[in-house]
Motif scaffolding. Structure first.
Motif, PDB file in Angstrom:
ATOM      1  N   PRO A  12      11.424  10.015   7.031  1.00  0.00           N
ATOM      2  CA  PRO A  12      10.650  10.507   5.871  1.00  0.00           C
ATOM      3  C   PRO A  12       9.237  10.961   6.217  1.00  0.00           C
ATOM      4  CG  PRO A  12      11.016   8.109   5.744  1.00  0.00           C
ATOM      5  CD  PRO A  12      11.858   8.630   6.870  1.00  0.00           C
ATOM      6  N   ILE A  13       8.682  10.457   7.321  1.00  0.00           N
ATOM      7  CA  ILE A  13       7.319  10.883   7.689  1.00  0.00           C
ATOM      8  C   ILE A  13       7.366  11.843   8.882  1.00  0.00           C
ATOM      9  CG2 ILE A  13       5.056  10.112   8.503  1.00  0.00           C
ATOM     10  CD1 ILE A  13       5.542   7.477   6.978  1.00  0.00           C
ATOM     11  N   LEU A  14       7.983  11.399  10.001  1.00  0.00           N
ATOM     12  CA  LEU A  14       7.980  12.238  11.209  1.00  0.00           C
ATOM     13  C   LEU A  14       8.765  13.537  10.995  1.00  0.00           C
ATOM     14  CD1 LEU A  14       8.427   9.542  14.027  1.00  0.00           C
ATOM     15  CD2 LEU A  14       6.315  10.433  13.046  1.00  0.00           C
ATOM     16  N   VAL A  33       2.223  13.652   8.623  1.00  0.00           N
ATOM     17  CA  VAL A  33       2.043  12.498   9.515  1.00  0.00           C
ATOM     18  C   VAL A  33       0.554  12.130   9.629  1.00  0.00           C
ATOM     19  CG1 VAL A  33       2.470  11.619  11.840  1.00  0.00           C
ATOM     20  CG2 VAL A  33       4.072  13.209  10.811  1.00  0.00           C
ATOM     21  N   GLY A  34       0.292  10.825   9.692  1.00  0.00           N
ATOM     22  CA  GLY A  34      -1.085  10.347   9.728  1.00  0.00           C
ATOM     23  C   GLY A  34      -1.746  10.527  11.079  1.00  0.00           C
ATOM     24  N   VAL A  35      -2.229  11.721  11.338  1.00  0.00           N
ATOM     25  CA  VAL A  35      -3.068  11.943  12.530  1.00  0.00           C
ATOM     26  C   VAL A  35      -4.360  12.591  12.061  1.00  0.00           C
ATOM     27  CG1 VAL A  35      -1.286  12.140  14.317  1.00  0.00           C
ATOM     28  CG2 VAL A  35      -1.929  14.150  13.014  1.00  0.00           C
ATOM     29  N   THR A 129       4.975   0.251   0.559  1.00  0.00           N
ATOM     30  CA  THR A 129       4.359  -0.006   1.859  1.00  0.00           C
ATOM     31  C   THR A 129       4.689   1.162   2.783  1.00  0.00           C
ATOM     32  OG1 THR A 129       3.964  -1.704   3.539  1.00  0.00           O
ATOM     33  CG2 THR A 129       6.272  -1.302   2.943  1.00  0.00           C
ATOM     34  N   TRP A 130       4.161   1.135   3.992  1.00  0.00           N
ATOM     35  CA  TRP A 130       4.468   2.177   4.976  1.00  0.00           C
ATOM     36  C   TRP A 130       5.982   2.184   5.215  1.00  0.00           C
ATOM     37  CZ3 TRP A 130       4.486   1.263  10.808  1.00  0.00           C
ATOM     38  CH2 TRP A 130       4.644   2.472  11.502  1.00  0.00           C
ATOM     39  N   ALA A 131       6.609   3.348   5.130  1.00  0.00           N
ATOM     40  CA  ALA A 131       8.072   3.432   5.196  1.00  0.00           C
ATOM     41  C   ALA A 131       8.639   2.739   6.433  1.00  0.00           C
ATOM     42  CB  ALA A 131       8.498   4.893   5.159  1.00  0.00           C
ATOM     43  N   HIS A 182      -4.941   0.964   3.055  1.00  0.00           N
ATOM     44  CA  HIS A 182      -3.518   0.750   2.739  1.00  0.00           C
ATOM     45  C   HIS A 182      -2.717   2.043   2.903  1.00  0.00           C
ATOM     46  CE1 HIS A 182       0.028   0.125   0.116  1.00  0.00           C
ATOM     47  NE2 HIS A 182      -0.067  -1.126   0.513  1.00  0.00           N
ATOM     48  N   ASN A 183      -1.642   1.915   3.646  1.00  0.00           N
ATOM     49  CA  ASN A 183      -0.736   3.047   3.891  1.00  0.00           C
ATOM     50  C   ASN A 183       0.546   2.791   3.106  1.00  0.00           C
ATOM     51  OD1 ASN A 183       0.888   5.063   4.923  1.00  0.00           O
ATOM     52  ND2 ASN A 183       0.822   4.380   7.047  1.00  0.00           N
ATOM     53  N   PRO A 184       0.868   3.509   2.058  1.00  0.00           N
ATOM     54  CA  PRO A 184       0.450   4.882   1.776  1.00  0.00           C
ATOM     55  C   PRO A 184      -0.623   5.084   0.700  1.00  0.00           C
ATOM     56  CG  PRO A 184       2.382   4.382   0.462  1.00  0.00           C
ATOM     57  CD  PRO A 184       2.049   3.130   1.233  1.00  0.00           C
ATOM     58  N   ALA A 213      -4.087  -0.931  11.193  1.00  0.00           N
ATOM     59  CA  ALA A 213      -3.833   0.310  11.932  1.00  0.00           C
ATOM     60  C   ALA A 213      -4.971   1.320  11.791  1.00  0.00           C
ATOM     61  CB  ALA A 213      -2.526   0.932  11.459  1.00  0.00           C
ATOM     62  N   TYR A 214      -5.946   1.021  10.922  1.00  0.00           N
ATOM     63  CA  TYR A 214      -6.971   2.034  10.617  1.00  0.00           C
ATOM     64  C   TYR A 214      -8.376   1.444  10.626  1.00  0.00           C
ATOM     65  CZ  TYR A 214      -2.857   4.635   9.294  1.00  0.00           C
ATOM     66  OH  TYR A 214      -1.646   5.267   9.337  1.00  0.00           O
ATOM     67  N   GLN A 215      -8.615   0.431  11.458  1.00  0.00           N
ATOM     68  CA  GLN A 215      -9.932  -0.212  11.447  1.00  0.00           C
ATOM     69  C   GLN A 215     -11.029   0.821  11.735  1.00  0.00           C
ATOM     70  OE1 GLN A 215     -10.331  -3.627  14.059  1.00  0.00           O
ATOM     71  NE2 GLN A 215     -12.422  -4.047  13.363  1.00  0.00           N
ATOM     72  N   SER A 245      -3.977   3.772  17.753  1.00  0.00           N
ATOM     73  CA  SER A 245      -3.567   5.173  17.608  1.00  0.00           C
ATOM     74  C   SER A 245      -4.640   5.987  16.906  1.00  0.00           C
ATOM     75  CB  SER A 245      -2.280   5.264  16.780  1.00  0.00           C
ATOM     76  OG  SER A 245      -1.211   4.714  17.487  1.00  0.00           O
ATOM     77  N   LYS A 246      -5.135   5.459  15.790  1.00  0.00           N
ATOM     78  CA  LYS A 246      -6.016   6.279  14.943  1.00  0.00           C
ATOM     79  C   LYS A 246      -7.480   6.156  15.353  1.00  0.00           C
ATOM     80  CE  LYS A 246      -2.110   5.932  12.833  1.00  0.00           C
ATOM     81  NZ  LYS A 246      -1.092   6.746  12.254  1.00  0.00           N
ATOM     82  N   ASN A 247      -7.987   4.913  15.480  1.00  0.00           N
ATOM     83  CA  ASN A 247      -9.435   4.813  15.693  1.00  0.00           C
ATOM     84  C   ASN A 247      -9.852   5.168  17.133  1.00  0.00           C
ATOM     85  OD1 ASN A 247      -8.457   2.443  16.754  1.00  0.00           O
ATOM     86  ND2 ASN A 247      -9.629   1.083  15.425  1.00  0.00           N
ATOM     87  N   SER A 373       4.184  11.107  -2.560  1.00  0.00           N
ATOM     88  CA  SER A 373       2.930  11.793  -2.943  1.00  0.00           C
ATOM     89  C   SER A 373       1.764  11.374  -2.059  1.00  0.00           C
ATOM     90  CB  SER A 373       2.577  11.646  -4.425  1.00  0.00           C
ATOM     91  OG  SER A 373       1.889  10.442  -4.700  1.00  0.00           O
ATOM     92  N   ARG A 374       2.070  10.755  -0.904  1.00  0.00           N
ATOM     93  CA  ARG A 374       1.021  10.405   0.053  1.00  0.00           C
ATOM     94  C   ARG A 374       0.570  11.650   0.812  1.00  0.00           C
ATOM     95  NH1 ARG A 374       1.714   7.543   5.881  1.00  0.00           N
ATOM     96  NH2 ARG A 374       1.934   9.736   6.459  1.00  0.00           N
ATOM     97  N   VAL A 375      -0.729  11.907   0.789  1.00  0.00           N
ATOM     98  CA  VAL A 375      -1.245  13.021   1.596  1.00  0.00           C
ATOM     99  C   VAL A 375      -2.141  12.484   2.701  1.00  0.00           C
ATOM    100  CG1 VAL A 375      -1.179  14.783  -0.219  1.00  0.00           C
ATOM    101  CG2 VAL A 375      -3.235  13.401   0.029  1.00  0.00           C
TER     102      VAL A 375
HETATM  103  C1  LMR Z   1       1.923   7.610   9.388  1.00  0.00           C
HETATM  104  O1  LMR Z   1       2.033   6.716   8.562  1.00  0.00           O
HETATM  105  O2  LMR Z   1       1.999   8.815   9.100  1.00  0.00           O
HETATM  106  C2  LMR Z   1       1.651   7.273  10.834  1.00  0.00           C
HETATM  107  O3  LMR Z   1       1.453   5.908  10.957  1.00  0.00           O
HETATM  108  C3  LMR Z   1       2.660   7.827  11.760  1.00  0.00           C
HETATM  109  C4  LMR Z   1       3.988   7.149  11.660  1.00  0.00           C
HETATM  110  O4  LMR Z   1       4.478   6.706  12.693  1.00  0.00           O
HETATM  111  O5  LMR Z   1       4.578   7.083  10.564  1.00  0.00           O
END
Ligand code: LMR
Length: 396
Positions: A12-14, A33-35, A129-131, A182-184, A213-215, A245-247, A373-375
């Motif tokens: 659903p995300i990648l 994707v969260g980059v 929550t994050w998928a 919080h993701n998403p 994951a986002y400190q 990954s992110k910070n 609806s997460r952007v």
């Molecule tokens: C996201 O939530 O988009 C990122 O953490 C990348 C992933 O692996 O889902």
């Protein structure tokens, strides 16, 4: 034998990245994707990371195996970042930790550890929550339940309902919390709400499992660690999965950390052997490269200051993109107040529109984001915000 296995739907995300890449529309917009992306839509290597790479190239003199727990300097630096210097759990020698292949790797080996502790326990996750939390925890064979978290109608946290649910969670169960950003949804607990969660954990006896994951992307590196530090300082057991990954922008290097705050130094020693044996049975030991870079950065005053400034720059830019989008939506005559987007934190925002509207904006306007609806706020830029707001207003 493979014929017994069916074709699976895209992740659903990648899967959004593939769909975006294949879309021939030159005006397409990627908020999937969260980059982190800069104004040109690029995900640059941080300057502090580039310098650390040059140092590593000159100083690394062997490719022999590293220790099973990973790069020790990385682990020490990350524990200080997460828990703060001189945290009581560190002084009391109660923290076990291993470097893991990404935050995902940490979530997975910690889930395996939970399964070893009690194969019957339930992990409670926020709704939503994050998928990927679901397969990472569920594939370890653990039961998953949800607690209410976010109300789409009011675009805010349903804290009373969350508390009512957590009051039913039994001793020994595990509650997954998002340390920050919080993701998403981008909707974070306040300091007072973290305090309430702590009291519930003390009363009910559940164990917090905190995903960090986002400190640095929410309110700042120190502020974003509030929950993790509070709970770790006041509970006998807490587990944490952290990601660089992110910070640190180290996405493809897969740099994570699995942390277990235990009740005593003796238990800490046992748990360290357990988590290492779990990792050994899956991937043996973590890749060293990304951890070695973070070790260099966190132990060089100049590079650390540079990295902190880069994290702050990303944080502030994402905050300003929220305002840009909200103002643009108002200018385009959106018949809803999107001001809640300004209050959400980190990389993501939940626009609180329906999956049908998300599909419509994808097919009609080539704007890609998750069905929920997460952007990805970092995908917005001065160049695309006009088209994005026009598309959103069109499907609303
Ligand atoms: C996201 O939530 O988009 C990122 O953490 C990348 C992933 O692996 O889902």
């Amino acid at each position: 034998m493979f014929e017994v296995l069916p074709l699976l739907p895209a992740d659903p995300i990648l899967g959004l990245s593939t769909a975006y890449r294949e879309d021939p529309n030159p005006l397409k917009i990627d908020l999937g994707v969260g980059v982190y992306k800069d104004e040109q839509g690029k995900t640059p290597i941080l300057s502090s990371v580039a310098k650390a790479q040059r140092i590593l190239l000159q100083t690394e003199d062997s490719k022999t195996y590293i220790t099973p727990q990973g790069v020790q300097g990385y682990i020490d630096g990350m524990l200080e970042l997460l828990l703060g210097k001189g945290h009581p759990t560190l002084l009391e020698d109660r923290v076990a930790a291993v470097q893991a292949p990404g935050g995902c790797g940490a979530l997975r080996i910690l889930s395996e550890l939970l399964k070893r502790c009690d194969s019957e326990l339930t992990v409670w996750v926020s709704d939503p929550t994050w998928a990927n939390h679901i397969p990472l925890i569920g594939n370890a064979g653990l039961k998953i339940e949800t607690y209410p978290y976010f109300d789409k109608a009011s675009a805010s946290i349903k804290f009373d309902q969350m508390v009512d649910c957590l009051k039913q969670v039994k001793k020994g169960d595990v509650v997954l919390l998002h340390g920050c950003c919080h993701n998403p949804t981008g909707a974070d607990l306040t300091e007072q709400q973290w305090q309430v969660v702590l009291e519930l954990a003390q009363k009910q006896g559940f164990v917090p499992f905190i995903d960090v994951a986002y400190q640095g992307f929410g309110d700042g590196l120190e502020q974003d660690a509030y929950g993790v530090r509070l709970l770790s300082a006041n509970l006998p057991e807490v587990i944490v999965a952290a990601s660089c990954s992110k910070n640190f922008g180290l996405y493809r290097e897969r740099v994570g950390l699995a942390v277990m705050v235990t009740a005593t130094p003796t238990i800490r020693k046992s748990i360290q052997t357990q988590i290492q044996s779990i990792a050994r049975g899956i991937y043996s030991m973590p890749p060293s490269y990304g951890g070695a870079l973070v070790d260099i950065i966190l132990h060089d005053d100049e590079l650390k200051a540079e990295w902190k400034a880069e994290v702050e720059q990303m944080r502030v830019r994402m905050q300003s993109l929220r305002h840009l989008l909200v103002d643009k939506l108002a200018e385009k005559g959106a018949d809803r107040d999107f001001n809640f987007v300004n209050k959400q934190k980190g990389m993501f925002s939940y626009l609180c529109i329906s999956p049908e509207q998300v599909q419509a904006i994808r097919t009609k306007h080539s704007v890609y984001f998750v069905d929920s609806s997460r952007v990805n706020i970092a995908g917005i830029s001065q160049n695309n915000v006009d088209a994005l707001a026009t598309a959103l207003v069109d499907v609303l």
